[in-house]
Design a protein around this motif. Structure first.
Motif, mmCIF file in Angstrom:
data_model
loop_
_atom_site.group_PDB
_atom_site.id
_atom_site.type_symbol
_atom_site.label_atom_id
_atom_site.label_comp_id
_atom_site.label_asym_id
_atom_site.label_seq_id
_atom_site.Cartn_x
_atom_site.Cartn_y
_atom_site.Cartn_z
ATOM 1 N N ALA A 188 0.836 -1.198 0.000
ATOM 2 C CA ALA A 188 0.000 0.000 0.000
ATOM 3 C C ALA A 188 0.879 1.260 0.000
ATOM 4 O O ALA A 188 2.112 1.182 0.045
ATOM 5 C CB ALA A 188 -0.920 0.001 1.206
ATOM 6 N N LYS A 189 0.263 2.424 -0.035
ATOM 7 C CA LYS A 189 0.990 3.688 0.016
ATOM 8 C C LYS A 189 1.622 3.858 1.392
ATOM 9 O O LYS A 189 1.190 3.256 2.375
ATOM 10 C CB LYS A 189 0.044 4.846 -0.290
ATOM 11 N N TRP A 190 2.634 4.730 1.440
ATOM 12 C CA TRP A 190 3.431 4.859 2.660
ATOM 13 C C TRP A 190 2.588 5.240 3.869
ATOM 14 O O TRP A 190 2.849 4.805 4.993
ATOM 15 C CB TRP A 190 4.561 5.877 2.463
ATOM 16 N N LYS A 191 1.543 6.030 3.657
ATOM 17 C CA LYS A 191 0.700 6.455 4.771
ATOM 18 C C LYS A 191 -0.018 5.256 5.391
ATOM 19 O O LYS A 191 -0.144 5.147 6.612
ATOM 20 C CB LYS A 191 -0.309 7.496 4.300
ATOM 21 N N ARG A 192 -0.496 4.346 4.540
ATOM 22 C CA ARG A 192 -1.164 3.146 5.026
ATOM 23 C C ARG A 192 -0.162 2.208 5.710
ATOM 24 O O ARG A 192 -0.459 1.619 6.759
ATOM 25 C CB ARG A 192 -1.849 2.421 3.858
ATOM 26 N N VAL A 193 1.024 2.080 5.104
ATOM 27 C CA VAL A 193 2.057 1.233 5.717
ATOM 28 C C VAL A 193 2.426 1.771 7.095
ATOM 29 O O VAL A 193 2.567 1.021 8.070
ATOM 30 C CB VAL A 193 3.310 1.155 4.819
ATOM 31 N N ASN A 194 2.593 3.085 7.194
ATOM 32 C CA ASN A 194 2.916 3.721 8.466
ATOM 33 C C ASN A 194 1.821 3.463 9.499
ATOM 34 O O ASN A 194 2.098 3.158 10.670
ATOM 35 C CB ASN A 194 3.112 5.224 8.259
ATOM 36 N N HIS A 195 0.571 3.565 9.066
ATOM 37 C CA HIS A 195 -0.567 3.305 9.953
ATOM 38 C C HIS A 195 -0.574 1.847 10.412
ATOM 39 O O HIS A 195 -0.762 1.556 11.606
ATOM 40 C CB HIS A 195 -1.882 3.629 9.215
ATOM 41 N N ASP A 196 -0.344 0.931 9.477
ATOM 42 C CA ASP A 196 -0.339 -0.492 9.831
ATOM 43 C C ASP A 196 0.814 -0.832 10.778
ATOM 44 O O ASP A 196 0.661 -1.666 11.688
ATOM 45 C CB ASP A 196 -0.233 -1.344 8.564
ATOM 46 N N LEU A 197 1.970 -0.223 10.561
ATOM 47 C CA LEU A 197 3.102 -0.447 11.454
ATOM 48 C C LEU A 197 2.755 -0.045 12.885
ATOM 49 O O LEU A 197 3.062 -0.757 13.844
ATOM 50 C CB LEU A 197 4.332 0.341 10.970
ATOM 51 N N HIS A 198 2.106 1.104 12.998
ATOM 52 C CA HIS A 198 1.728 1.608 14.315
ATOM 53 C C HIS A 198 0.682 0.705 14.962
ATOM 54 O O HIS A 198 0.823 0.299 16.124
ATOM 55 C CB HIS A 198 1.181 3.031 14.184
ATOM 56 N N VAL A 199 -0.359 0.365 14.206
ATOM 57 C CA VAL A 199 -1.480 -0.399 14.754
ATOM 58 C C VAL A 199 -1.103 -1.854 15.009
ATOM 59 O O VAL A 199 -1.319 -2.394 16.105
ATOM 60 C CB VAL A 199 -2.693 -0.324 13.802
#
Length: 343
Positions: A188-199
């Motif tokens: 996915a786009k970096w924003k989604r990857v960043n969100h998934d990493l956090h969650v």
């Protein structure tokens, strides 16, 4: 225009967001320094020369080794590694400020000794410790700041778990709703990857973060330590200071047993491989106090203790595995906090 209802989930989300923003820098410092401190011994070991001895005959009596060290200061204790190629480690109080004692490595076969050399990373790890505990500030100021930040971290962890669950009623929750929270959409786009990493990573580590927060607070607030002791039903950090002093009840004309006899009693009572630590009695009124660590076992932080009178009478025997669970937990707070409880 219809106004959106301010729900409990929205409130939890706001708490999670703003507490994270407000405490982020402090928590980053605490977590990074804590991670470094967890591996202090392993990192220091890379820069320290390993000292070994050559077993050429029977080890010299501890009494003789203690006497040869007496010119260096007051000999407090000796630690004996089950590996006979490791030297005895004596703790010697060299001056009034040296409360914990300076380590001297003694060749138990030849009697020669050397003072433990300072590690090149001692200063670095002391700085990490002060950063972790009170942010390099005055203790009276830094400790409560770290404590409050830890409380916020605990709230962040709990609210994070709540927010991890999908916006579905429990009755309608299915595996397909939960599944995305267990994986990261790497394509996915970096924003989604960043969100998934956090969650996702937050969920996997949440239980450990909560445990570290709950245990870390014992060092920050006296009221928390008292409350935690009340909840556990036993004092936390009760062993600090060595406990109450026990005087010898042996008659004055009784022949005192040797340290060799003490070690034989210890091996008979605690028949397992582990590091043995002997307190050195300073006068005729003191007894022998022995600790034996389960450093060869899975539960490496466990320690069994013996109290032996000067005539060889076994006064008390405390086996860690036989203690009530609440006592085991209370005496393992530091190991639980650092993650060293199982090695």
């Amino acid at each position: 225009m219809k106004t959106k209802k301010y729900t409990l989930r929205k409130f939890i989300n706001d708490v999670h967001l703003w507490l994270g923003i407000g405490s982020g820098i402090v928590l980053l410092i605490i977590c990074l320094t804590g991670t470094v401190l967890t591996f202090e011994q392993e990192i220091k070991g890379l820069f320290a020369e390993e000292i070994t001895v050559l077993p050429t005959r029977n080890a010299l009596p501890i009494e003789n080794l203690t006497k040869s060290l007496s010119n260096e200061g007051e000999v407090l204790r000796v630690s004996i590694n089950p590996d006979n190629t490791k030297p005895y480690a004596f703790s010697v109080k060299t001056n009034n400020e040296d409360r914990r004692g300076t380590t001297y490595f003694v060749d138990q076969y030849s009697g020669t000794f050397t003072k433990a050399a300072p590690n090149v990373l001692d200063g670095f790890f002391m700085t990490m410790f002060k950063l972790h505990r009170w942010l390099l500030l005055d203790i009276a100021i830094g400790r409560p700041i770290v404590g409050i930040s830890t409380i916020l971290f605990l709230i962040l962890s709990i609210t994070g778990i709540v927010l991890w669950f999908p916006k579905k009623k429990l009755k309608k929750l299915k595996w397909k709703h939960l599944k995305p929270g267990f994986k990261i959409a790497w394509r996915a786009k970096w924003k989604r990857v960043n969100h998934d990493l956090h969650v996702t990573l937050g969920f996997y580590t949440a239980i450990f973060l909560i445990i570290m927060s709950l245990t870390g607070l014992f060092w920050s607030f006296e009221w928390y330590k008292d409350a935690g002791s009340a909840v556990l039903g036993t004092p936390v950090f009760a062993g600090r200071g060595g406990g109450p002093k026990i005087n010898s009840k042996a008659p004055k004309n009784t022949k005192q047993i040797s340290f060799e006899d003490v070690l034989k009693i210890t091996q008979n009572e605690l028949a397992f491989q582990g590091t043995t630590e002997l307190q050195i009695p300073t006068d005729q009124t003191e007894i022998f106090s022995v600790k034996k660590y389960h450093d060869q076992d899975f539960f490496q932080t466990a320690v069994d203790e013996l109290k032996i009178d000067r005539d060889g009478t076994l006064i008390s025997k405390q086996i860690f595995s036989e203690k009530p669970l609440n006592v085991q937990i209370a005496s393992s707070i530091k190991a639980i906090h650092m993650g060293t409880i199982y090695g």
